[in-house]
Design an enzyme around this catalytic site. Structure first.
Site, short mmCIF file in Angstrom:
data_model
loop_
_atom_site.label_atom_id
_atom_site.label_comp_id
_atom_site.label_asym_id
_atom_site.label_seq_id
_atom_site.Cartn_x
_atom_site.Cartn_y
_atom_site.Cartn_z
N THR A 1 0.27 4.69 0.76
CA THR A 1 0.30 5.40 1.99
C THR A 1 0.61 4.65 3.28
OG1 THR A 1 -1.30 6.88 0.72
CG2 THR A 1 -1.05 7.12 3.15
N ASP B 1 -1.82 -0.32 6.34
CA ASP B 1 -2.34 0.33 7.55
C ASP B 1 -3.54 0.99 7.48
OD1 ASP B 1 -2.15 2.44 5.75
OD2 ASP B 1 -1.04 3.91 7.30
N ASP C 1 0.88 -1.11 0.04
CA ASP C 1 -0.16 0.08 -0.13
C ASP C 1 0.79 1.05 0.17
OD1 ASP C 1 -2.39 1.51 0.22
OD2 ASP C 1 -1.95 1.83 2.24
#
Length: 795
Positions: A296, A539, A294
């Protein structure tokens, strides 16, 4: 809802109405001792130990020390791992926010009591069952419990279940069932335990132990009958020889070393602030051949900075509206936090209605009334430009221009409709939406990201970026990292739904943008359908489904509680550069256990073959238990302990049992043949001097076993050479020191038989070298074929 008072909380604690299910990262001390003591290996060796104590001298019972050593070392190492995991789990655990005496404060999950008012926000994992008392556009994902992936919109009075998590909105619920009464309490407790199962290594070792258990009973019966026949009904001597034949069949140290290697890996990773929530994750990440990242929070830092506000409507009070929207968001994400930091809320504005950010619709909004009697109430929306404007809108061209530079771009729009109307239908289909401003946000690339990506590339692990951000922006960030395939980012809105077509695109491309939560999950499943072992990092709440379905889920420490709860690994310091260390630990464990398994299984093979040869030839078994304890300790047990913990960067491969048997079968066959040939030759030389015959056979078997150790210890380093030489010297000391000669009943008599023994060992060693060379060529050819196949699939 003010929540319980301190007195009411105390009453419930006294009544046992507390959430007393400890979410443990490891087994209890009692379970550790029981698990290491009552094993299949200890049961087999323990029975043989009791038998030999009844008939033989203490020298022949030395192998019983294996039970004590296995238990003590296993317990000590796992307790070390437990302490590390427990300390890290405390740091990484989620802390629900509870209202008590009218004040909201975080507590541990174990401190929740019945009737507590628990607040909820995006990403929060629901720790106990309850009934909602407040909601604000609350959406709950219950897929971890029900398998239904669509978020459920919740209203006051609706139930919520432990194990689910919030994907959008906020609210509060009253706890109705806590502790072991909660729906997912037992499931959550079992899922978070430190475990030693469900790995190819342990599965292979258990398969080997199963066959050894089946073989040892008929072998024991055959040996005792044979030894009674040739030993003139001398029962104690027959039992000693029978036990000597059975003990080396058991790979007693292999299970111990596997547990120790895993536990040491946990401690090493714990020092780097990596919480291993499921032990096989160390092995699993080492087998991964595709890692999905991912953007970000993984490639970029979660903290961002607003670099520019580009006005699209000169009359719109963009900065003031942004400040109010930020103040109205109780759980801001990283983009909103950057806006809050840049634009504090102005005075006088009234928030009439609001809706928090949702990863499904990709915007947040509020109905605001500006200060003053003439202020006109309006609905303002902030989010992804392509979610707020129809395709082809001129503003989207500006968005793409900035996105191509690696910038994150949000769009602020004013809507003539109400906020509720905006929630009921896609904004791109609505009329009366006026672009007000573009919010340009800079993302900080993690300084450790380039080196980590290079490591994965060097190790043959394909990396893929799967992000919910604009595809051009994701591609720009990836290009800044020299990411392969970054020049051709894929917009996930164009992805097909057909699984086969999706798998083709997933294999050919490396950068994906505008990927929704369901699409992330679909991409992971598509890669798995092509035989890949997939790791997923993330996250946010939108990563949970993909993390759950991946082979190895890796969550960031400051990620949402939901992501941390489903991941096998949690990087507590959000340090992406720890992943190579995890891979290295996994490879060390896999490579070293396979290395020492070659030694243990070689011993099992030659023990079985020697037992068969003795029964067929009707001769006394050539060894007493003390002889094989000596050989096993110096050629396998002691060196294997050091080899199991040594550095090892070999790429992990499947087929553990098959590869081990490729070496163990010829190695064991050559060792058994050379030893039995030396034994028969010594019988012709010494004519009934059983101690001299045994000494010659012991010399041959030790030399062949030492040669196998020298092969397995490659590539040589100074300490590996020293290890082999030390074991050889230790055996030499036994042969020359009178006390040790007498203790082990070893004495080389004359010259001819010992040199014949050495000759048998030399021939077996040379043949073992040839077998090893063939095995290495086949392994190299197989690895090259795998690499070629991987390269073709990526093309």
């Amino acid at each position: 809802m003010q929540g319980l008072t301190a007195a009411e909380v105390a009453e419930r604690v006294a009544a046992g109405q507390v959430n007393d299910v400890p979410v443990r990262s490891s087994r209890s001390i009692k379970e550790i001792v029981r698990g290491n003591l009552f094993t299949r290996i200890n049961a087999i060796v323990g029975v043989l130990f009791v038998i030999i104590l009844a008939v033989g001298p203490v020298q022949d019972a030395l192998f019983g020390g294996v039970i004590l050593a296995n238990t003590l070392i296993g317990v000590i190492q796992e307790v070390r791992a437990k302490r590390t995991l427990d300390q890290l789990a405390i740091v990484g655990e989620s802390r629900p926010t509870v209202r008590r005496d009218g004040v909201a404060a975080p507590v541990t999950a174990e401190q929740l009591v019945l009737d507590d008012i628990v607040e909820l926000g995006p990403g929060d994992k629901i720790a106990v069952d309850g009934t909602l008392v407040e909601t604000a556009d609350l959406e709950v994902d219950e897929s971890l419990l029900t398998g239904e992936a669509d978020p459920v919109v919740k209203q006051p009075g609706d139930p919520v279940m432990s194990g689910s998590f919030v994907v959008a909105g906020s609210g509060a619920f009253a706890a109705t069932r806590v502790g072991r009464d909660a729906y997912a309490a037992q499931l959550a407790e079992e899922a978070s335990k430190f475990t030693l199962i469900s790995s190819e290594l342990r599965g292979g070792i258990n398969t080997i132990l199963k066959f050894v258990t089946y073989a040892i009973i008929p072998a024991g019966i055959a040996l005792i009958i044979s030894q009674l026949t040739v030993g003139k009904d001398d029962m104690p001597e027959a039992i000693r020889r029978m036990v000597a034949g059975l003990v080396p069949m058991v790979p007693e140290g292999l299970v111990l070393l596997t547990s120790v290697a895993f536990a040491v890996g946990v401690v090493r990773l714990g020092k780097k602030r990596c919480l291993v929530q499921e032990l096989p994750a160390i092995e699993g990440l080492a087998r991964v051949d595709v890692v999905c990242l991912d953007k970000t929070g993984t490639l970029t830092e979660t903290a961002m900075d607003v670099s520019e506000i580009r006005a699209l409507d000169p009359d719109a009070p963009a900065e003031a509206v942004l400040g109010v929207l930020g103040s109205a968001d109780e759980r801001p994400n990283s983009s909103m936090q950057a806006i809050i930091d840049a634009y504090p809320a102005p005075d006088g504005w009234t928030v009439c209605d609001s809706s928090p950010f949702s990863s499904a619709r990709r915007w947040s909004g509020a109905t605001l009334k500006p200060p003053g009697p003439d202020g006109e109430t309006a609905t303002w929306l902030l989010g992804a430009p392509d979610a707020l404007l129809p395709a082809g809108h001129p503003v989207l061209e500006q968005v793409d221009e900035r996105g191509a530079l690696g910038l994150r771009v949000l769009l602020l729009v004013r809507s003539t409709g109400t906020l509720r109307e905006a929630l009921d239908r896609p904004l791109t289909e609505a009329e009366g939406v006026t672009p007000a401003a573009l919010v340009i946000i800079e993302q900080r690339i993690r300084k450790e990201a380039p080196a980590t990506l290079r490591y994965f590339a060097d190790q043959g692990v394909a990396a893929k970026v799967i992000s919910g951000d604009n595809a051009l922006s994701v591609g720009a960030v990836a290009r800044g990292l020299d990411f392969p395939g970054a020049e051709h980012p894929v917009d996930a809105r164009t992805l097909p739904e057909d699984p086969e077509e999706l798998a083709d695109i997933a294999e050919r491309n490396s950068v994906f943008g505008r990927v929704g939560p369901q699409q992330k999950r679909a991409l992971v499943q598509a890669l798995q359908s092509r035989g890949h072992t997939v790791a997923m990092t993330g996250d946010g709440v939108n990563d949970v489904l993909a993390l759950k379905d991946s082979d190895i889920g890796v969550a960031m420490g400051d990620g949402s509680p939901a992501t941390r709860s489903v991941a096998q690994l949690v990087l507590l310091d959000n340090n992406f550069s720890v992943l190579p260390s995890v891979v290295a630990e996994g490879r060390r464990v896999i490579g070293n256990i396979e290395r020492v398994a070659n030694l243990f299984l070689t011993k099992t093979v030659y023990s079985v073959l020697l037992a068969i040869l003795v029964v067929v030839a009707q001769v006394p078994y050539p060894f007493l238990p003390r002889h094989l304890t000596l050989i096993g300790s110096l050629s396998i047990g002691i060196p294997a302990f050091f080899l199991a913990l040594a550095p090892n960067a070999e790429r992990a491969r499947t087929g553990f049992v098959k590869r081990v048997l490729r070496f163990a079968l010829p190695g064991g066959l050559l060792a058994a043949a050379a030893t039995f040939g030396s034994y028969l030759s010594a019988r012709g030389t010494y004519d009934g001097n059983l101690e001299a015959e045994t000494s010659a056979a012991t010399l041959t078997l030790f030399l062949v076993a030492l040669w196998a150790l020298a092969i397995i210890a490659r590539p040589y380093t100074w300490w590996r050479i020293g290890l082999v030489l030390t074991m050889a010297a230790s055996f030499g000391v036994v042969l020359v020191v009178p006390f040790l000669q007498e203790f082990f009943q070893l004495e080389l008599v004359g010259v001819r038989a010992p040199w014949v023994a050495v000759g048998f060992a030399a021939v077996a060693g040379l043949l073992l070298e040839a077998a090893w060379a063939v095995l290495r060529r086949r392994t190299a050819a197989g690895d090259k074929a795998d690499d070629d196949m991987r390269a073709r699939s990526e093309q």
